[in-house]
Design an enzyme around this catalytic site. Structure first.
Site, PDB file in Angstrom:
ATOM      1  N   GLU A 194       0.803  -1.120   0.086  1.00 64.58           N
ATOM      2  CA  GLU A 194       0.101   0.024  -0.186  1.00 64.58           C
ATOM      3  C   GLU A 194       0.892   1.194  -0.043  1.00 64.58           C
ATOM      4  OE1 GLU A 194      -3.124  -0.314   3.006  1.00 64.58           O
ATOM      5  OE2 GLU A 194      -4.197  -1.960   1.725  1.00 64.58           O
ATOM      6  N   GLU A 319      -4.781  -8.571  -0.603  1.00 64.56           N
ATOM      7  CA  GLU A 319      -5.581  -8.470   0.371  1.00 64.56           C
ATOM      8  C   GLU A 319      -7.001  -8.375  -0.150  1.00 64.56           C
ATOM      9  OE1 GLU A 319      -4.405  -5.565   3.217  1.00 64.56           O
ATOM     10  OE2 GLU A 319      -2.330  -5.961   2.702  1.00 64.56           O
TER      11      GLU A 319
HETATM   12  O1  AHR Z   1      -5.114  -6.322   6.718  1.00 61.44           O
HETATM   13  C1  AHR Z   1      -5.138  -5.039   7.641  1.00 61.44           C
HETATM   14  C2  AHR Z   1      -4.281  -3.841   6.830  1.00 61.44           C
HETATM   15  O2  AHR Z   1      -5.463  -3.350   5.641  1.00 61.44           O
HETATM   16  C3  AHR Z   1      -3.149  -4.154   6.187  1.00 61.44           C
HETATM   17  O3  AHR Z   1      -2.237  -4.109   7.283  1.00 61.44           O
HETATM   18  C4  AHR Z   1      -2.983  -3.140   4.970  1.00 61.44           C
HETATM   19  O4  AHR Z   1      -2.309  -3.256   3.891  1.00 61.44           O
HETATM   20  C5  AHR Z   1      -4.512  -2.677   4.748  1.00 61.44           C
HETATM   21  O5  AHR Z   1      -4.902  -1.341   4.800  1.00 61.44           O
END
Ligand code: AHR
Length: 516
Positions: A194, A319
């Site tokens: 991110e 994610e």
């Molecule tokens: O999964 C939780 C968080 O969500 C992670 O650390 C981040 O990459 C995302 O914003």
């Protein structure tokens, strides 16, 4: 190989009992065969809340049965899922992580304050050796996220050398000194996480340059390992198409093997709503957000197609999942949440999307494995429970490395107030043994759909199925009733002259299996 699936037509007729609609599902003929990568069924474990410490890792001295400090019951449950890869150590945590603080004698390791997640002080007792040995125990492939936001190119290069170099070098020698002679196999490397947010708040243009600098020095250190290192560029969030466009335009193909994408099924980041006892509006909202994955994947893939028509660069949705409010402000930064039938529906529809886009989506990582966000496992002291999401991942594992059967259909609508969502989502595949699997999710909260599947072209016999459903939309497995929701045999399936008729209850998931 069996005769090409593309040469026949699979006709599936959906009849909505309430709306009286008829929907025909066809196999798209003459499509190029696409393999559904097993890595679509990947997982993610961050140093966050109780995922690593008190989740996976309880320490060697714990009364809970463990192997080198890792819970044996967690390992057994994940092996049952055929978990193909595991991403670590973050997430946002990864861009603060100093890997060299997590090697060597545990008593000598410095502490680290988990800046992103609750400010807890960790003792670094779970480090690189612990994680990579865990992956070997799980028979899964490691995916390490390198620290780009606050780290250096040299630190990442050293981590690669430390973990994967078979020869003599400063880092390989240090690894041996720390007790590991042979290198590990570490195929997947995230170049930051991110980068547009917690990974450095960079613009796409700036990150593209930083990415190239890191990627240049991320080389293959083990000549005996024929699989080259896969470098994963930190990708867009949701509909940030400019991010994908900028990376594809600015990074030469020889420097990148995959682009990431993150999307959580959240309606309002300032009021995410409860993980249990939600109302139908909240359920509908979560599913609306989850189903956006279809649009995001389609549009990011279309951008990639313009720069990479041969689809050499993969899209990794590293994610995804549901994210709700924690039970109290005290738990902020811990992200523990219960997992209900809503999460089962998020998982089933999202996995159908990934299967259907397997030509470009070659990895995905559910956030997160144990005790955090849409976990497949929850633990409480010595107890462990499998969530509805676990059961979906297990039922869908049949698609791993199978050949996609592309389908064309229009779904009936799930109506709520003034809005509509497609009620039915489907994906299908045929595995190497000729078994065909069709996974169907009905997200409608009230309407059961009667489905007629014309399977005559497949010449299937012995059609059987499993269903995951429950009495109430808000149901979940608790530590008191850990088996309230679990897959059951699905019946009846009426198969006559190649036509199967079945009825899918509201908020339920069915996986059918037929043998050719
Ligand atoms: O999964 C939780 C968080 O969500 C992670 O650390 C981040 O990459 C995302 O914003």
């Amino acid at each position: 190989m069996k005769p090409l699936l593309q040469t026949f037509l699979l006709t599936v007729i959906f009849t909505s009992t309430a709306l009286g609609q008829k929907i025909t599902i066809k196999v798209i003929p003459d499509a190029q065969p696409v393999t559904i990568s097993k890595h679509i069924y990947g997982h993610f474990a961050e140093h966050l809340g109780r995922c690593i410490y008190d989740g996976f890792y309880v320490g060697e001295e714990s009364d809970i049965p463990n192997t080198a400090g890792v819970r044996n019951d967690v390992v057994a449950a994940l092996k049952n899922l055929k978990i193909p890869n595991l991403r670590w150590p973050g997430g946002c945590f990864a861009d603060t992580y100093q890997w060299k603080d997590g090697i060597g004698p545990k008593a000598d390791r410095p502490t680290i304050v988990n800046q992103w997640w609750g400010g807890s002080t960790e003792d670094n007792s779970f480090g690189t050796h612990d994680f990579l040995n865990l992956c070997e125990l799980l028979e899964t492939e490691p995916y390490l996220s390198a620290n780009v936001g606050s780290g250096t190119v040299r630190e990442t290069e050293d981590w690669l050398q430390y973990t994967t170099h078979s020869g003599t070098s400063p880092m390989a020698d240090l690894r041996r000194k720390n007790g590991r002679e042979e290198p590990w196999r570490v195929p997947y490397w995230g170049v930051g996480n991110e980068a547009w947010g917690c990974g450095g708040n960079m613009s796409a243009e700036y990150y593209a340059n930083i990415y190239k600098q890191f990627a240049t020095y991320m080389r293959d250190w083990n000549p005996e390992d024929e699989t080259p290192v896969v470098r994963v560029a930190s990708g867009a969030s949701g509909d940030d198409y400019h991010w994908t466009e900028t990376l594809m335009k600015n990074i030469k193909p020889h420097l990148v093997e995959a682009l990431a994408l993150h999307h959580y099924a959240v309606t309002d980041w300032s009021a995410k709503g409860p993980s249990v006892n939600y109302d139908e509006a909240q359920y509908f909202g979560s599913l609306r957000e989850a189903l956006k994955m279809e649009t995001y994947v389609t549009k990011h893939a279309a951008i990639m197609d313009r720069y990479d028509p041969e689809k050499k660069i993969a899209l990794y949705v590293d994610e995804w999942g549901g994210w709700y409010d924690t039970e109290s402000a005290l738990q902020n930064g811990v992200l523990y949440q219960q997992n209900t039938m809503r999460d089962a529906m998020i998982a089933a529809t999202t996995l159908n999307t990934f299967n259907n886009h397997a030509d470009r989506v070659r990895m995905a990582n559910l956030a997160q494995t144990v005790n955090v966000l849409q976990a497949v496992i929850l633990t409480k002291e010595e107890k462990l429970l499998l969530t509805p999401t676990y059961h979906i991942m297990k039922m869908y594992a049949v698609h791993q490395e199978a050949t996609l059967i592309p389908l064309d259909f229009t779904s009936p609508m799930y109506h709520f107030r003034e809005e509509n969502l497609p009620a039915i989502s489907v994906s299908a595949s045929r595995d190497a043994k000729g078994q065909v699997h069709i996974s169907l999710a009905n997200i409608d909260s009230k309407i059961a759909h009667t489905i007629e599947l014309n399977l005559s072209a497949l010449a299937l016999d012995n059609l059987r199925g499993e269903i995951l459903t429950s009495d109430k939309l808000q149901d979940y497995n608790s530590f008191e009733t850990p088996e309230k929701i679990k897959p059951e045999t699905f019946s009846p399936i009426n198969l006559k002259q190649g036509v199967a008729t079945l009825k899918i209850p509201p908020f339920s998931v069915v996986v059918l299996k037929g043998t050719q």
